[in-house]
Design a protein around this motif. Structure first.
Motif: not given
Length: 449
Positions: A411-423
């Protein structure tokens, strides 16, 4: 008893040397075992000998032959033939060796040869001639392996084979282990001439499946009986070799019979030709291709149920499927009768035990119970499979690969966070919380003048 008559005759020859003509004495040596004769050039060619031809310092020699019995006296040197009419010991060494007698040191002598000795010598001359013919006409561009036992070690046959111009390996065989140094592969075609009176060594070697062997080579045996040849073609190596021929001496005649294995065409060795005084008596093919037309021979196929390649619908009914169609096509093209047999249920292609013996379809082929197997077989070396069976060229190509599910779009709202893992994000936040106070303290702390 055979009477051998040797005549030495002094003859005056006029020899022209430039402008001068001089008279020189030379010696004619006539060797007779009767009335029929063979020209010297023909005999000496196959014995690897040469003849002096009207040259000074040489004795001019003629060779005669009765019933193919010959005494070779060729290319004899004499420093001054006019001084003596008797040949030297060196000049008649070959005749002494073959006749096993001392030749007379006078102008004419009579020697008696045993019947078996004369026949053996006659047979050797014809056999050497026959093998030389095959080498020149059928192995012309081939490399040769000449193997012999002690009975042929001093024979004219072996001497003629060594004189052949081919690239060759010559091996004396006293035990089966002597074959270990044989070169069974070559970039050229390969011919094998085996000279054996004793069949023990060659029978022991050909009955060992693990030893190397050239199944596509052309083999010519000489010295064995027809029964011994038929035993060779039943050995583990012999029964899968396409070209095995053998010369067998006809009793009480000057004739050699040539036999040929039939591979799938039939049992035993079949007579294909005869070698007499000057050549074969017929124009039959000596090394025919035996795998293009199997003449309706029964060929056993082992297979098992494995859809869609091979499908057994019901017991007693002929299977069908893609691989069965391939086998039927081979039977039609190569003209053989296809006999389909089913390997044991549940064993499929088979597995080897600790001793390397296989069960299943591969086991049937390893034990030579069938000629070939077909059921979605892969060309592989797993479990040392290549030591048990051979593979043909592939007729169907299959590929194996790994498949994974493709992730849905982010989803577009996750596009900024998606490139990096949660950790990564957690470590980043902790770093900000720890470093921010430290930076603030360093920026607003007390200052010193």
């Amino acid at each position: 008893m055979k009477k051998l008559e040797i005549n030495f005759e002094s003859v005056s020859k006029r020899i022209k040397l430039g402008a001068n003509v001089m008279e020189k004495k030379v010696m004619n040596v006539n060797v007779n075992v009767g009335g029929r004769k063979m020209e010297a050039a023909y005999l000496c060619k196959h014995l690897g000998l040469s003849i002096a031809d009207n040259e000074m310092g040489h004795i001019h020699i003629y060779i005669f032959l009765l019933a193919s019995q010959a005494i070779p006296l060729c290319s004899v040197n004499s420093s001054d033939p006019s001084n003596s009419l008797a040949p030297s010991r060196t000049s008649i060494h070959q005749a002494q060796k073959n006749a096993s007698h001392s030749l007379p040191q006078h102008h004419q002598g009579l020697i008696h040869l045993g019947r078996s000795t004369a026949k053996d010598f006659s047979g050797e001359v014809l056999l050497a001639d026959a093998l030389s013919y095959i080498a020149h006409h059928h192995f012309r561009h081939c490399s040769l392996v000449v193997a012999f036992d002690g009975a042929f070690a001093e024979s004219l046959v072996l001497r003629a084979m060594i004189k052949l111009p081919h690239n060759k390996q010559v091996i004396e065989v006293q035990a089966p282990g002597n074959f270990s140094g044989t070169l069974w592969t070559s970039f050229q075609c390969r011919g094998y001439i085996f000279l054996f009176r004793d069949a023990h060594s060659i029978l022991s070697f050909t009955d060992e499946a693990d030893d190397p062997w050239d199944y596509r080579g052309k083999y010519v045996f000489a010295g064995l009986t027809k029964k011994e040849l038929e035993t060779i073609i039943k050995t583990k190596k012999g029964r899968n070799t396409e070209h095995i021929t053998g010369f067998v001496k006809e009793k009480d005649t000057d004739e050699w019979k040539m036999y040929m294995n039939q591979l799938y065409w039939g049992e035993g060795m079949t007579l294909v030709n005869r070698w007499r005084h000057r050549g074969f008596t017929s124009d039959g093919e000596i090394f025919p291709v035996k795998t293009w037309d199997l003449r309706g021979a029964p060929i056993i196929l082992y297979t098992f149920h494995f859809e869609p390649h091979v499908i057994f619908n019901a017991p007693g009914k002929r299977p069908h499927g893609r691989d069965i169609k391939m086998a039927d096509t081979l039977a039609e093209v190569l003209n053989f009768t296809l006999v389909i047999k089913k390997s044991p249920d549940g064993e499929f292609w088979g597995y080897p035990d600790a001793n390397g013996s296989w069960n299943g379809m591969n086991g049937k082929l390893q034990r030579r119970e069938g000629h070939f197997g077909i059921t979605n077989s892969f060309i592989t070396s797993n479990d040392n499979c290549l030591a048990a069976i051979d593979f043909s060229r592939f007729y169907y190509c299959d590929q194996s690969c790994f498949m994974t599910r493709i992730e849905p779009p982010v989803p577009k709202w996750q596009s900024l966070l998606a490139p990096f893992a949660l950790s990564t994000w957690i470590v980043t936040l902790i770093s900000l919380l720890v470093i921010s106070p430290i930076v603030y303290f360093l920026a607003n702390g007390p200052t010193t003048e």
